[in-house]
Design a protein around this motif. Structure first.
Motif, PDB file in Angstrom:
ATOM      1  N   LYS A 138      28.074  14.801  -9.194  1.00  0.00           N
ATOM      2  CA  LYS A 138      26.938  13.962  -8.778  1.00  0.00           C
ATOM      3  C   LYS A 138      26.484  14.260  -7.347  1.00  0.00           C
ATOM      4  O   LYS A 138      25.491  13.695  -6.896  1.00  0.00           O
ATOM      5  CB  LYS A 138      27.320  12.474  -8.854  1.00  0.00           C
ATOM      6  CG  LYS A 138      27.677  11.974 -10.244  1.00  0.00           C
ATOM      7  CD  LYS A 138      28.089  10.523 -10.165  1.00  0.00           C
ATOM      8  CE  LYS A 138      28.479   9.967 -11.518  1.00  0.00           C
ATOM      9  NZ  LYS A 138      28.947   8.562 -11.424  1.00  0.00           N
ATOM     10  N   GLY A 139      27.219  15.099  -6.645  1.00  0.00           N
ATOM     11  CA  GLY A 139      26.915  15.298  -5.230  1.00  0.00           C
ATOM     12  C   GLY A 139      27.072  13.998  -4.455  1.00  0.00           C
ATOM     13  O   GLY A 139      26.393  13.771  -3.449  1.00  0.00           O
ATOM     14  N   ALA A 140      27.959  13.139  -4.942  1.00  0.00           N
ATOM     15  CA  ALA A 140      28.172  11.833  -4.326  1.00  0.00           C
ATOM     16  C   ALA A 140      29.223  11.935  -3.231  1.00  0.00           C
ATOM     17  O   ALA A 140      29.853  12.974  -3.033  1.00  0.00           O
ATOM     18  CB  ALA A 140      28.597  10.827  -5.393  1.00  0.00           C
ATOM     19  N   SER A 141      29.434  10.833  -2.501  1.00  0.00           N
ATOM     20  CA  SER A 141      30.417  10.852  -1.415  1.00  0.00           C
ATOM     21  C   SER A 141      31.071   9.492  -1.260  1.00  0.00           C
ATOM     22  O   SER A 141      30.497   8.463  -1.611  1.00  0.00           O
ATOM     23  CB  SER A 141      29.762  11.261  -0.092  1.00  0.00           C
ATOM     24  OG  SER A 141      28.719  10.367   0.257  1.00  0.00           O
ATOM     25  N   VAL A 142      32.286   9.521  -0.744  1.00  0.00           N
ATOM     26  CA  VAL A 142      33.018   8.310  -0.379  1.00  0.00           C
ATOM     27  C   VAL A 142      33.225   8.366   1.126  1.00  0.00           C
ATOM     28  O   VAL A 142      33.753   9.356   1.649  1.00  0.00           O
ATOM     29  CB  VAL A 142      34.359   8.205  -1.115  1.00  0.00           C
ATOM     30  CG1 VAL A 142      35.138   6.977  -0.654  1.00  0.00           C
ATOM     31  CG2 VAL A 142      34.138   8.164  -2.621  1.00  0.00           C
ATOM     32  N   ARG A 143      32.809   7.310   1.818  1.00  0.00           N
ATOM     33  CA  ARG A 143      32.768   7.335   3.272  1.00  0.00           C
ATOM     34  C   ARG A 143      33.531   6.145   3.859  1.00  0.00           C
ATOM     35  O   ARG A 143      33.309   5.016   3.448  1.00  0.00           O
ATOM     36  CB  ARG A 143      31.317   7.295   3.751  1.00  0.00           C
ATOM     37  CG  ARG A 143      30.447   8.366   3.116  1.00  0.00           C
ATOM     38  CD  ARG A 143      28.995   8.205   3.467  1.00  0.00           C
ATOM     39  NE  ARG A 143      28.190   9.280   2.887  1.00  0.00           N
ATOM     40  CZ  ARG A 143      26.909   9.503   3.198  1.00  0.00           C
ATOM     41  NH1 ARG A 143      26.293   8.718   4.065  1.00  0.00           N
ATOM     42  NH2 ARG A 143      26.264  10.501   2.621  1.00  0.00           N
ATOM     43  N   GLY A 144      34.396   6.418   4.792  1.00  0.00           N
ATOM     44  CA  GLY A 144      35.131   5.346   5.442  1.00  0.00           C
ATOM     45  C   GLY A 144      34.304   4.694   6.532  1.00  0.00           C
ATOM     46  O   GLY A 144      33.635   5.380   7.317  1.00  0.00           O
ATOM     47  N   PHE A 145      34.350   3.365   6.593  1.00  0.00           N
ATOM     48  CA  PHE A 145      33.654   2.619   7.639  1.00  0.00           C
ATOM     49  C   PHE A 145      34.669   1.858   8.477  1.00  0.00           C
ATOM     50  O   PHE A 145      35.295   0.914   8.005  1.00  0.00           O
ATOM     51  CB  PHE A 145      32.635   1.652   7.029  1.00  0.00           C
ATOM     52  CG  PHE A 145      32.091   0.659   8.039  1.00  0.00           C
ATOM     53  CD1 PHE A 145      31.431   1.112   9.162  1.00  0.00           C
ATOM     54  CD2 PHE A 145      32.262  -0.703   7.864  1.00  0.00           C
ATOM     55  CE1 PHE A 145      30.943   0.218  10.110  1.00  0.00           C
ATOM     56  CE2 PHE A 145      31.777  -1.607   8.791  1.00  0.00           C
ATOM     57  CZ  PHE A 145      31.110  -1.146   9.917  1.00  0.00           C
ATOM     58  N   MET A 146      34.825   2.267   9.712  1.00  0.00           N
ATOM     59  CA  MET A 146      35.672   1.575  10.678  1.00  0.00           C
ATOM     60  C   MET A 146      34.771   1.204  11.850  1.00  0.00           C
ATOM     61  O   MET A 146      34.398   2.058  12.662  1.00  0.00           O
ATOM     62  CB  MET A 146      36.822   2.487  11.124  1.00  0.00           C
ATOM     63  CG  MET A 146      37.682   1.921  12.240  1.00  0.00           C
ATOM     64  SD  MET A 146      38.374   0.322  11.876  1.00  0.00           S
ATOM     65  CE  MET A 146      39.427   0.757  10.489  1.00  0.00           C
ATOM     66  N   ASN A 147      34.412  -0.067  11.939  1.00  0.00           N
ATOM     67  CA  ASN A 147      33.410  -0.484  12.918  1.00  0.00           C
ATOM     68  C   ASN A 147      33.821  -0.174  14.346  1.00  0.00           C
ATOM     69  O   ASN A 147      32.978   0.130  15.191  1.00  0.00           O
ATOM     70  CB  ASN A 147      33.110  -1.975  12.765  1.00  0.00           C
ATOM     71  CG  ASN A 147      31.833  -2.387  13.467  1.00  0.00           C
ATOM     72  OD1 ASN A 147      30.841  -1.666  13.429  1.00  0.00           O
ATOM     73  ND2 ASN A 147      31.851  -3.530  14.117  1.00  0.00           N
ATOM     74  N   GLY A 148      35.121  -0.235  14.632  1.00  0.00           N
ATOM     75  CA  GLY A 148      35.579   0.042  15.984  1.00  0.00           C
ATOM     76  C   GLY A 148      35.302   1.464  16.445  1.00  0.00           C
ATOM     77  O   GLY A 148      35.310   1.743  17.650  1.00  0.00           O
ATOM     78  N   LEU A 149      35.055   2.369  15.502  1.00  0.00           N
ATOM     79  CA  LEU A 149      34.721   3.750  15.845  1.00  0.00           C
ATOM     80  C   LEU A 149      33.223   3.972  15.970  1.00  0.00           C
ATOM     81  O   LEU A 149      32.777   5.087  16.238  1.00  0.00           O
ATOM     82  CB  LEU A 149      35.279   4.701  14.776  1.00  0.00           C
ATOM     83  CG  LEU A 149      36.797   4.695  14.581  1.00  0.00           C
ATOM     84  CD1 LEU A 149      37.179   5.644  13.449  1.00  0.00           C
ATOM     85  CD2 LEU A 149      37.507   5.091  15.872  1.00  0.00           C
ATOM     86  N   MET A 150      32.440   2.902  15.791  1.00  0.00           N
ATOM     87  CA  MET A 150      30.989   3.036  15.720  1.00  0.00           C
ATOM     88  C   MET A 150      30.271   2.357  16.887  1.00  0.00           C
ATOM     89  O   MET A 150      29.118   1.977  16.789  1.00  0.00           O
ATOM     90  CB  MET A 150      30.490   2.441  14.399  1.00  0.00           C
ATOM     91  CG  MET A 150      31.144   2.999  13.150  1.00  0.00           C
ATOM     92  SD  MET A 150      30.907   4.778  12.963  1.00  0.00           S
ATOM     93  CE  MET A 150      29.147   4.843  12.643  1.00  0.00           C
ATOM     94  N   THR A 151      30.962   2.214  18.022  1.00  0.00           N
ATOM     95  CA  THR A 151      30.396   1.452  19.140  1.00  0.00           C
ATOM     96  C   THR A 151      29.060   2.014  19.633  1.00  0.00           C
ATOM     97  O   THR A 151      28.206   1.252  20.100  1.00  0.00           O
ATOM     98  CB  THR A 151      31.385   1.393  20.307  1.00  0.00           C
ATOM     99  OG1 THR A 151      31.789   2.726  20.652  1.00  0.00           O
ATOM    100  CG2 THR A 151      32.618   0.593  19.934  1.00  0.00           C
ATOM    101  N   ALA A 152      28.867   3.317  19.526  1.00  0.00           N
ATOM    102  CA  ALA A 152      27.605   3.908  19.987  1.00  0.00           C
ATOM    103  C   ALA A 152      26.415   3.403  19.185  1.00  0.00           C
ATOM    104  O   ALA A 152      25.276   3.432  19.666  1.00  0.00           O
ATOM    105  CB  ALA A 152      27.686   5.438  19.901  1.00  0.00           C
ATOM    106  N   HIS A 153      26.681   2.918  17.972  1.00  0.00           N
ATOM    107  CA  HIS A 153      25.601   2.451  17.094  1.00  0.00           C
ATOM    108  C   HIS A 153      25.368   0.939  17.187  1.00  0.00           C
ATOM    109  O   HIS A 153      24.431   0.425  16.582  1.00  0.00           O
ATOM    110  CB  HIS A 153      25.914   2.830  15.642  1.00  0.00           C
ATOM    111  CG  HIS A 153      26.020   4.309  15.425  1.00  0.00           C
ATOM    112  ND1 HIS A 153      24.915   5.120  15.250  1.00  0.00           N
ATOM    113  CD2 HIS A 153      27.105   5.127  15.368  1.00  0.00           C
ATOM    114  CE1 HIS A 153      25.321   6.371  15.082  1.00  0.00           C
ATOM    115  NE2 HIS A 153      26.634   6.400  15.153  1.00  0.00           N
ATOM    116  N   TRP A 154      26.231   0.227  17.903  1.00  0.00           N
ATOM    117  CA  TRP A 154      26.094  -1.228  17.968  1.00  0.00           C
ATOM    118  C   TRP A 154      24.783  -1.692  18.604  1.00  0.00           C
ATOM    119  O   TRP A 154      24.148  -2.618  18.089  1.00  0.00           O
ATOM    120  CB  TRP A 154      27.284  -1.845  18.705  1.00  0.00           C
ATOM    121  CG  TRP A 154      28.581  -1.774  17.959  1.00  0.00           C
ATOM    122  CD1 TRP A 154      28.798  -1.243  16.701  1.00  0.00           C
ATOM    123  CD2 TRP A 154      29.858  -2.224  18.414  1.00  0.00           C
ATOM    124  NE1 TRP A 154      30.121  -1.336  16.353  1.00  0.00           N
ATOM    125  CE2 TRP A 154      30.797  -1.934  17.375  1.00  0.00           C
ATOM    126  CE3 TRP A 154      30.301  -2.839  19.576  1.00  0.00           C
ATOM    127  CZ2 TRP A 154      32.153  -2.260  17.502  1.00  0.00           C
ATOM    128  CZ3 TRP A 154      31.653  -3.157  19.701  1.00  0.00           C
ATOM    129  CH2 TRP A 154      32.554  -2.873  18.666  1.00  0.00           C
TER     130      TRP A 154
END
Length: 338
Positions: A267-283
């Protein structure tokens, strides 16, 4: 506070947060250079994280006992240390830093606090859980208007924001939750299809009505719901893994079926981990979008009922969240007299 304040301190590893923690008196001191002293008014409950911290089972957090606890708090600035600019006594602020939550006061670097418009507890939920939902959908899930979106634990603190944000984008939201009351709540938030897992088989519903149709799915539960989402991703679908409540015992999952490649390769699909603490630049960008929706009345904050009062009730709040009975964000009003 008569020269001291109270805080919850983890003093031993234990099976539960309550068993490992003690409420301690802490000296109330003046802030140092670049610091604030904040009187905490509300704290947000993160029961799964708290429990795993008590078990020393959070791989990405190194703790040395004893340690103070809690992540989210909203309060009011009581004192400002030398060198601090842009913040003043009386300002409302939110922190989402570990050890800053489960305490009646907080002294820390000014950079650990975000100024918000008021001490309304809505801002606590928006700055913490709401921002997480926006980042999970936009950055990790790359959500597009009109897509079909699956959401587990849809009535919870994170889930109720995910449902609203996706619905605001014109997405067809397939929400999974447990019980008729939660189903009605999630439906009121804009979900197009609610799967009550206490009355319906999630996998059977998705296989029949959403076969290979989920453009985005956000799962914080793991187990059978994760498997059902994975099996029904659309071509180029994205499964965002934001937690694994079903694996709360701290043990790694056991692969007992086909490996993930079988579900995503063709399917060309993906599974992606979300760890909010690693995403501070996007807050900051997430806050801007979320606050605009809130100020326009297009996103609402819902708090769990019953409400909790006083630092002692943090333990009850943790257990309430772990019970699976809560709807909306679980918070504690810290202002109740001892």
């Amino acid at each position: 506070m008569n020269g001291t304040y109270r805080a919850i301190r983890l003093e031993k590893t234990a099976p539960s947060f309550r068993e490992g923690c003690v409420i301690r008196d802490v000296p109330l001191t003046q802030p140092g250079d670049g610091q604030l002293r904040v009187r905490n008014l509300y704290c947000g409950i993160n029961g799964i994280f708290d429990t795993q911290i008590a078990r020393n089972s959070v791989d990405y957090v190194t703790i040395t006992l004893p340690t103070y606890t809690g992540v989210e708090a909203l309060g009011q600035v009581e004192a400002v240390g030398p060198g601090v600019t842009g913040l003043a006594v009386g300002d409302a602020v939110v922190t989402t830093r570990f050890t800053g939550g489960y305490r009646e006061a907080n002294i820390g670097p000014a950079g650990d606090f975000l100024k918000v418009p008021s001490t309304d507890p809505d801002w606590l939920a928006l700055c913490s859980t709401g921002v997480s939902a926006m980042v999970a959908l936009d950055v990790i899930g790359e959500l597009k208007a009109g897509e079909t979106v699956g959401i587990s634990a849809a009535a919870g603190g994170l889930g109720h924001f995910l449902v609203q944000i996706a619905a605001q984008r014109g997405c067809h939201v397939v929400a999974v939750c447990g019980g008729a009351q939660k189903a009605a709540f999630v439906r009121s938030l804009g979900a197009a299809r609610v799967i009550d897992y206490t009355a319906e088989d999630v996998r059977a519903v998705l296989d029949a009505d959403y076969h290979n149709a989920l453009d985005v799915a956000v799962d914080t539960v793991s187990g059978a719901i994760h498997d059902a989402f994975l099996a029904n991703l659309a071509n180029h679908g994205r499964l965002v893994v934001g937690g694994a409540a079903a694996d709360l015992n701290g043990k790694p999952e056991i692969v007992s079926g086909p490996r993930i490649a079988n579900a995503i390769y063709y399917k060309g699909a993906s599974v992606r981990g979300f760890m909010n603490g690693l995403m501070t630049a996007h807050w900051p960008a997430a806050r801007e979008k979320l606050f605009a929706l809130y100020n326009e009345g297009r996103i609402k904050v819902h708090f769990d009922d019953p409400r909790y009062h006083g630092l002692e009730s943090v333990f009850d709040g943790v257990e309430r969240l772990l019970s699976g009975a809560s709807s909306g964000k679980v918070i504690v009003d810290l202002e109740t007299a001892r």
